[in-house]
Design an enzyme around this catalytic site. Structure first.
Site, PDB file in Angstrom:
ATOM      1  N   ASP A 159      16.927  12.448  -9.626  1.00 47.93           N
ATOM      2  CA  ASP A 159      16.485  12.136  -8.270  1.00 47.93           C
ATOM      3  C   ASP A 159      16.477  13.419  -7.439  1.00 47.93           C
ATOM      4  O   ASP A 159      17.426  14.207  -7.487  1.00 47.93           O
ATOM      5  CB  ASP A 159      17.437  11.108  -7.669  1.00 47.93           C
ATOM      6  CG  ASP A 159      17.023  10.653  -6.288  1.00 47.93           C
ATOM      7  OD1 ASP A 159      15.961  10.027  -6.181  1.00 47.93           O
ATOM      8  OD2 ASP A 159      17.761  10.933  -5.332  1.00 47.93           O
ATOM      9  N   GLU A 183      12.220  14.694  -9.884  1.00 43.42           N
ATOM     10  CA  GLU A 183      11.378  14.875  -8.706  1.00 43.42           C
ATOM     11  C   GLU A 183      11.505  16.326  -8.222  1.00 43.42           C
ATOM     12  O   GLU A 183      12.540  16.707  -7.695  1.00 43.42           O
ATOM     13  CB  GLU A 183      11.807  13.925  -7.595  1.00 43.42           C
ATOM     14  CG  GLU A 183      11.644  12.454  -7.930  1.00 43.42           C
ATOM     15  CD  GLU A 183      12.154  11.555  -6.819  1.00 43.42           C
ATOM     16  OE1 GLU A 183      11.383  10.698  -6.354  1.00 43.42           O
ATOM     17  OE2 GLU A 183      13.322  11.718  -6.416  1.00 43.42           O
TER      18      GLU A 183
END
Length: 965
Positions: A554, A591
């Site tokens: 993340d 990400e």
């Protein structure tokens, strides 16, 4: 004696009153550290106290009078408040044993460093009070050393102040610290606290054991806490005991506290009591915290469970054989990923035992509807399931009996566009059993709410059974990890752990000393050695102890690239012989967004999309997502894209006129084609003007290069994920309202096929293949089971279950309401079944030929071509060919034993198109066997004329043609 305040008494039986803390060391009586040099690696369990010495080698500056040069009208009270407030900031940085960095100009004055063991520092007009030590530090005209600037680029322009040799630095680091600047006449001009990560890394970086270590006759605890004054462990017999059965003192050596305990501790619970200075309260606090290296927890998450993960007692039958039984993946380029939330998978599945719905064991139910669906996808070629956060996170009570619920039968009676459903859901959203889990508390422990018993070892065993079950149906397991932030901070927050152990170290702070929140909360600082180490250790824990097969990071861009590289190296070094794991099969991606304080390498080289290229680590390709669908998640919701009707079927959104729409559509096509070539930086295409360019020369609307990858495994292509609207929802929102639900379903098929048949690694959100809807909720992280439900019986896609929650969606309600109210928008079971079959078809096509999964940039450049390009091309149609070695092209190595040439055509137009390319004439192309046998009668109308090289494709259709050998 120092006075400490204790945190709220969430540990029963432990006092919350002010407590006198015994002096743990002969603080600040010595300016010279012990002559004994202790190793940074390994651990010695005990050491003698440092030698007491008098401060004979240091000459104090003359007495200094603090004055702020304030205007005469400022009252004494206001002046004192201003000075006291300055210590609430930490604007100076102790970056090495000999250097403090501070952005202050002392001129002819001087600067002093202060320490107080009892956190009694105060600044008044009369002077700096309460210090045990005051040391003059002198400005170094040569500035900050190069290694400091590299580690802390955001303070590159700060002044450097030299700390005298012989200062008892390690003892001072356990105190409240401050620096003050004085003018030449002795007046105090400025004062502030210090940030310590630099010097902590230099003096206390440590690679020895941490957490609980188990041997045949003992349990040994190790805790890294170099700023702590004392550390005790409170041992509890069980999760509910009011009083600890034992409280033991840990001993410190070079920042690491340890104790050798009884073997009987195994199966017990413990909590650390850490007495430490905390910069948020300017006090010595008594903090109660879990072990940062916890591997088990109590049901309330407040006590660490002592569990030996190597014990046979917590291994399912056959666990030690699992590595040998895992489904094979020959190359990372063969991977395809299905993103799934554990609770979504079975919360509404009536074929699953009610006691295990929404939990780990639901994956072990071989005859459930959900497992049958996963088996279907696995047989079609899907390789990996990506599970949303499974570690211990805040927001969901691990005790199911504490959850609140809603009467679904009542909700089902409400209109599809009503705001009542969301009102009922949001009223209990913080007390139900649902949350995505991106609010981490402890990274190394499975979440208890997914287990049948959150106490004891059950969560460990059941998590392992889930991994085992998924592997046995042919699917590898990827965990979603959230190392970029933490839920809690400070000395009192029940969800705070790391910031109680070493306050101010684990969390990234700004120039004033306050915690950064650009990720959403409490950013972590992987540029600090022990944060970096904790992340790498945690990844190894999940691989070795739970046999998982990969990780999705993340907000990976908020992690340093060095950390990602170390993680990859650490995992790759795991071997079957040494660890029982083939570390080379572990895939990493995340990400790579570049924003906040880390953007443009603001805190060091971060793991952004551009920085990570060449590492073999994947990052999400938002370019292809935005080009396919239109706009971005942060733009106007009606902005259309290549697939949703831009220029061809306008929804009424103003795009600046027809000419501009034509440019936008052609530009979107360029972005998609680069993405379909794995978003390779050096891949060559003919752009919308006909000019030959590389992927990095194709630019986004903001001027950033579209392509950044150097290898196909560095690109994760996707159009839908847990964030933002589902694929079906965004198609339903952006397309014009007048088109039919049949057409919207075909566009859903088209989008998934564009991802499935691209080079790089395809990524799908669970339910994309079933027309999944969240009733147009753009952020369903806390929207309960109601808006997030999946139906593996294919009876409903969850469209029209009420207006989505107000908090994140209200401004779009005027657009959403008429769509939900219109019954023609809702697909029926036949639509869902067709979507599932289409998804299975494109997976089968992808895995029918290695040409769809080329492993290198060179292979893609040599074999992949895009036709129908340049200014005269047919709009909204992409034509891609992939060529293998054959008798007409002997220079290419042969990869595919079945097909020598493949052509894929994506027609997003609302009408049939015919495209002729002489290069592809006189071939023997035929519709791919999977599409010949499909239940989709539309795609079967696709055709190829060899004499002219003309392909005819029905509207909103993906057609694949193959030339057999």
């Amino acid at each position: 004696m120092p006075v400490a305040r204790s945190s709220p008494p969430f540990l029963p039986g432990l006092s919350s009153s002010r407590t006198t803390i015994p002096t743990p060391f002969p603080l600040l009586l010595s300016l010279n550290p012990s002559s004994t040099s202790l190793p940074r690696r390994g651990l010695i369990v005990s050491s003698p106290p440092p030698t007491r010495r008098l401060l004979t080698s240091f000459r104090y500056p003359p007495p200094l009078r603090c004055s702020s040069s304030m205007p005469a009208h400022v009252s004494i009270a206001e002046s004192q408040a201003q000075w006291e407030n300055c210590l609430s900031y930490s604007r100076a940085f102790w970056v090495s044993e000999s250097v403090i960095a501070w952005n202050v100009d002392v001129g002819d004055g001087c600067c002093c460093l202060y320490a107080s063991q009892t956190a009694s520092l105060s600044v008044t007009d009369g002077g700096i009070q309460g210090h045990d030590v005051r040391i003059e530090i002198k400005e170094d005209s040569e500035g900050l050393p190069a290694n400091v600037v590299e580690k802390f680029p955001h303070i590159r322009d700060y002044k450097a102040f030299k700390v005298p040799i012989g200062v008892a630095v390690k003892s001072m680091l356990k105190c409240q610290l401050a620096v003050a600047a004085f003018s030449s006449d002795g007046r105090c001009r400025d004062a502030t606290g210090l940030q310590l990560p630099g010097i902590l890394d230099e003096l206390f970086s440590y690679d020895g054991p941490l957490g609980a270590c188990y041997s045949a006759d003992a349990v040994t605890l190790y805790l890294w806490a170099p700023t702590a004054q004392t550390v005790r462990a409170c041992i509890y017999h069980d999760a509910a005991s009011a009083e600890p059965q034992e409280i033991v003192e840990l001993r410190e050596l070079n920042g690491v506290w340890s104790i050798v305990g009884s073997k009987s501790w195994e199966g017990c619970y413990y909590t650390y009591e850490v007495c430490v200075y905390h910069p948020t309260t300017l006090s010595i606090e008594k903090c109660y915290a879990n072990d940062p290296y916890a591997r088990g927890l109590s049901s309330d998450g407040q006590r660490t469970f002592l569990v030996d993960l190597a014990s046979n007692d917590v291994k399912p039958e056959g666990w030690d054989r699992l590595t040998d039984e895992k489904p094979s993946v020959l190359s990372f380029s063969d991977i395809s990923i299905y993103e799934l939330h554990i609770r979504d998978f079975s919360a509404y599945d009536q074929t699953v035992d009610p006691d295990i719905r929404g939990g780990y064991l639901a994956f072990t139910m071989e005859d459930s509807a959900g497992v049958h669906h996963l088996k279907k996808l696995s047989r079609a070629g899907l390789t990996h399931v990506h599970l949303l956060p499974t570690f211990h996170f805040a927001g969901v009570d691990d005790v199911k009996g504490n959850w609140k619920g809603i009467d679904n039968k009542m909700l089902e009676t409400l209109p599809p566009d009503s705001d009542e459903q969301q009102a009922h859901i949001t009223a209990i959203q913080n007390d139900d059993g649902y949350n995505w889990g991106y609010n981490p508390v402890l990274w190394g422990v499975p979440k208890g709410s997914y287990a049948t018993n959150p106490n004891g070892p059950t969560r460990v065993t059941e998590f392992r059974k889930m991994v085992q079950a998924l592997n046995h149906i042919g699917l590898r397991v990827i965990l979603d990890v959230v190392y970029n932030h933490l839920q809690g901070s400070g000395p009192f927050d029940k969800d705070s752990v790391l910031d109680k152990i070493v306050p101010g170290y684990y969390l990234r702070r700004n120039a004033s000393g306050h915690v950064e929140h650009s990720t959403c909360m409490n950013n972590t600082a992987s540029e600090h050695y022990m944060v970096d180490r904790l992340i790498v250790d945690d990844l190894v824990n999940w691989v070795v102890n739970y046999k998982v097969d990969g990780f999705r990071f993340d907000l990976m861009g908020h992690i340093m690239k060095r950390t990602m590289d170390k993680a990859k190296d650490a995992l790759c070094s795991l071997t079957m012989e040494k660890d029982g794991i083939n570390g080379s099969s572990i895939y990493l991606y995340g990400e790579g967004w570049d924003f906040g304080e880390v953007s443009q390498n603001g805190r060091g080289i971060n793991a952004s999309q551009f920085n990570i290229s060449g590492s073999g680590i994947g990052s999400f390709n938002d370019r292809i997502r935005d080009a396919v669908l239109g706009g971005s998640p942060f733009g106007h919701p009606l902005q259309q894209g290549f697939l949703t009707g831009l220029m061809l079927q306008s929804n009424g959104h103003d795009n600046g006129g027809r000419d501009n729409e034509e440019v936008m559509l052609a530009t979107a096509k360029d972005h998609i084609q680069v993405g379909m070539a794995a978003n390779l930086r050096d891949f060559e295409i003919a752009d919308r003007t006909g000019k030959k360019v590389t992927g990095s020369e194709v630019l986004t609307y903001g001027g950033t290069p579209v392509a950044y990858a150097l290898s196909p495994v560095e690109t994760i292509n996707y159009v839908s994920a847990h964030d933002n609207e589902t694929l079906f929802d965004i198609v339903s929102l952006k397309t014009r309202m007048e088109i039919s639900v049949d057409d919207r379903c075909r566009l859903n098929h088209l989008a998934t096929s564009m991802i499935a048949l691209s080079q790089g690694i395809p990524f799908f959100h669970a339910g994309d293949e079933m027309l999944r809807s969240k009733s147009l909720d753009r952020d369903s992280y806390n929207s309960g089971d109601w808006f997030n439900r999946l139906d593996f019986t294919y009876n409903s896609n969850n469209w029209g279950v009420g207006l989505p929650p107000k908090e994140k969606n209200e401004k779009s309600w005027p657009l959403i309401k008429p769509r939900l109210a219109d019954p023609s928008f809702k697909p029926d079971r036949d639509h869902i079944l067709a979507a599932v079959q289409n998804f299975v078809d494109v997976l089968q096509i992808r895995y029918s030929s290695p040409l769809f999964r080329l492993p290198t940039a060179k292979a893609i450049q040599d074999r992949v071509r895009f036709h129908n390009t340049g200014p005269s091309s047919v709009p909204a149609v992409i034509m891609m060919s992939i060529e293998d070695g054959h008798h007409d092209n002997p220079e290419l190595p042969q990869l595919d034993q079945t097909y020598s040439h493949i052509v894929v055509i994506f027609n997003a137009q609302p009408s049939e198109v015919s495209i002729t390319d002489p290069v592809l004439s006189s071939k023997s192309f035929q519709l791919h066997p999977v599409q010949v046998k499909t239940t989709d009668d539309v795609v079967k109308r696709s055709s190829y004329d060899a004499s002219s090289g003309c392909f005819t494709i029905p509207p909103r259709t993906t057609a694949v043609f193959a030339e057999c050998r």
